[in-house]
Design a protein around this motif. Structure first.
Motif, PDB file in Angstrom:
ATOM      1  N   ASP A  87       6.419  -1.310  -5.255  1.00  0.00           N
ATOM      2  CA  ASP A  87       6.149  -0.173  -4.378  1.00  0.00           C
ATOM      3  C   ASP A  87       5.493  -0.627  -3.069  1.00  0.00           C
ATOM      4  N   GLN A  88       4.553  -1.565  -3.169  1.00  0.00           N
ATOM      5  CA  GLN A  88       3.894  -2.073  -1.974  1.00  0.00           C
ATOM      6  C   GLN A  88       4.891  -2.807  -1.069  1.00  0.00           C
ATOM      7  N   LEU A  89       5.783  -3.569  -1.660  1.00  0.00           N
ATOM      8  CA  LEU A  89       6.802  -4.275  -0.887  1.00  0.00           C
ATOM      9  C   LEU A  89       7.727  -3.282  -0.185  1.00  0.00           C
ATOM     10  N   GLN A  90       8.158  -2.275  -0.904  1.00  0.00           N
ATOM     11  CA  GLN A  90       9.041  -1.265  -0.309  1.00  0.00           C
ATOM     12  C   GLN A  90       8.357  -0.569   0.868  1.00  0.00           C
ATOM     13  N   GLU A  91       7.085  -0.239   0.715  1.00  0.00           N
ATOM     14  CA  GLU A  91       6.339   0.406   1.795  1.00  0.00           C
ATOM     15  C   GLU A  91       6.185  -0.540   2.986  1.00  0.00           C
TER      16      GLU A  91
END
Length: 112
Positions: A87-91
């Motif tokens: 999720d952090q990577l996608q953001e």
């Protein structure tokens, strides 16, 4: 809250519409699994007035991803960490694409 307000919330991905038992049934898992991913801080269910956990559709999707990883042999804590990092990577990628669009006028829109 009127009946119309309640019906409008049925389409809201963040509305905590599912009890713990119903969420476990939908996911085909146990209530202890849901408690474990809550303890690992992957999801934080809202509480009803009586203190019972309530889950949203978004939270069920996250829990389903965790269950998928656990079913493949990943420990629960590691599965939760993987999902958080995904999720952090996608953001970060979304923010990077926004920055590029702002800096490079005429660049194509983000496909996501």
């Amino acid at each position: 809250m009127t009946a119309d307000d309640s019906y409008d919330r049925l389409d809201d991905d963040d509305y905590p519409a599912y009890t713990m038992g119903r969420a476990a049934d939908i996911l085909g898992t146990t209530q202890s699994f849901l408690r474990a991913i809550g303890d690992a801080r992957l999801i934080t269910p809202l509480r009803s007035a009586g203190g019972h956990r309530r889950y949203s559709r978004y939270q069920l999707r996250v829990a389903a991803r965790a269950r998928e990883l656990v079913d493949q042999g990943t420990p629960i804590d590691a599965a939760c960490r993987i999902i958080i990092l995904e999720d952090q990577l996608q953001e970060a990628q979304r923010m990077n694409a926004e920055y590029r669009r702002a800096v490079e006028p005429g660049s194509p829109p983000d496909p996501a």
